[in-house]
Design an enzyme around this catalytic site. Structure first.
Site, short mmCIF file in Angstrom:
data_model
loop_
_atom_site.label_atom_id
_atom_site.label_comp_id
_atom_site.label_asym_id
_atom_site.label_seq_id
_atom_site.Cartn_x
_atom_site.Cartn_y
_atom_site.Cartn_z
CG ASP A 31 -2.10 0.97 1.01
OD1 ASP A 31 -3.23 0.50 0.84
OD2 ASP A 31 -1.85 2.20 1.00
CG ASN A 88 -11.76 -0.04 4.09
OD1 ASN A 88 -12.01 -0.39 5.24
ND2 ASN A 88 -10.62 0.51 3.75
CD GLN A 95 -14.95 -0.33 -1.98
OE1 GLN A 95 -16.07 -0.50 -1.48
NE2 GLN A 95 -14.48 -1.08 -2.96
CB VAL A 97 -9.64 1.63 -5.12
CG1 VAL A 97 -9.44 0.98 -6.48
CG2 VAL A 97 -8.58 2.71 -4.88
CG HIS A 101 -8.70 -3.09 -2.55
ND1 HIS A 101 -9.68 -2.38 -3.21
CD2 HIS A 101 -8.39 -2.38 -1.43
CE1 HIS A 101 -9.94 -1.27 -2.53
NE2 HIS A 101 -9.18 -1.25 -1.44
CG HIS A 103 -6.75 -2.59 3.12
ND1 HIS A 103 -5.99 -1.48 2.85
CD2 HIS A 103 -7.97 -2.34 2.58
CE1 HIS A 103 -6.72 -0.59 2.19
NE2 HIS A 103 -7.92 -1.08 2.02
P1 AMP Z 1 -9.63 1.56 0.03
O1 AMP Z 1 -9.58 2.94 0.61
O2 AMP Z 1 -10.05 0.48 0.99
O3 AMP Z 1 -10.41 1.54 -1.26
O4 AMP Z 1 -8.13 1.19 -0.33
C1 AMP Z 1 -7.43 1.73 -1.42
C2 AMP Z 1 -5.98 1.68 -1.03
O5 AMP Z 1 -5.19 1.80 -2.21
C3 AMP Z 1 -5.56 2.79 -0.08
O6 AMP Z 1 -5.08 2.22 1.13
C4 AMP Z 1 -4.46 3.52 -0.86
O7 AMP Z 1 -3.41 3.95 -0.02
C5 AMP Z 1 -4.01 2.46 -1.84
N1 AMP Z 1 -3.41 2.97 -3.06
C6 AMP Z 1 -3.88 3.96 -3.86
N2 AMP Z 1 -3.06 4.14 -4.90
C7 AMP Z 1 -2.04 3.24 -4.77
C8 AMP Z 1 -0.87 2.94 -5.53
N3 AMP Z 1 -0.55 3.60 -6.65
N4 AMP Z 1 -0.06 1.95 -5.08
C9 AMP Z 1 -0.36 1.28 -3.94
N5 AMP Z 1 -1.45 1.52 -3.18
C10 AMP Z 1 -2.27 2.49 -3.59
#
Ligand code: AMP
Length: 116
Positions: A31, A88, A95, A97, A101, A103
């Site tokens: 992350d 999330n 959430q 993205v 996924h 974590h």
């Molecule tokens: P969520 O908020 O549960 O949707 O998780 C999305 C996660 O993606 C967050 O913890 C971000 O820090 C992570 N994230 C976003 N862009 C990148 C990236 N380019 N490389 C690695 N992690 C990322």
């Protein structure tokens, strides 16, 4: 057509990121904003499922693969193999993205809270 997710763009090589490990259907990243000493993301290569509930309904075997892969990654990245798995689900749960996924959090986790 919706825009490809950031994870699809990483998988396609459009955005640089180190893919730590992969299987035929999954890949793992560190992350970019770690919330624990070990904070990895386990991501299906398909962007078909937005949330863990959609994934569980649509392809429960892939969800099981995610959990097994998370355990392998934790075994390789921690001294004891212990980990916390967080999905999330929905913007009000953090959430950001909408490409499902997990974590994988480990190291120094003593609280019971689940915030990633
Ligand atoms: P969520 O908020 O549960 O949707 O998780 C999305 C996660 O993606 C967050 O913890 C971000 O820090 C992570 N994230 C976003 N862009 C990148 C990236 N380019 N490389 C690695 N992690 C990322």
């Amino acid at each position: 057509m919706t825009e490809p997710s950031i994870f699809t763009r990483i998988l396609d090589g459009e955005i640089p990121a180190e893919i730590l490990a992969e299987t035929d259907r999954l890949f793992a990243l560190r992350d970019i904003a770690p919330q624990a000493p070990v904070h990895l993301l386990v991501i299906p290569k398909t962007a078909e499922y937005r949330t863990v509930a959609e994934l569980a309904a649509g392809d429960p075997a892939l969800l099981a693969e995610m959990i097994a892969f998370a355990a392998e990654l934790a075994a390789a990245n921690t001294h004891d193999g212990d980990f916390r798995l967080v999905f999330n689900s929905g913007p009000n749960a953090g959430q950001t993205v909408f490409h499902v996924h997990a974590h994988v959090l480990a190291g120094g986790l003593t609280e019971k809270s689940v915030g990633a």
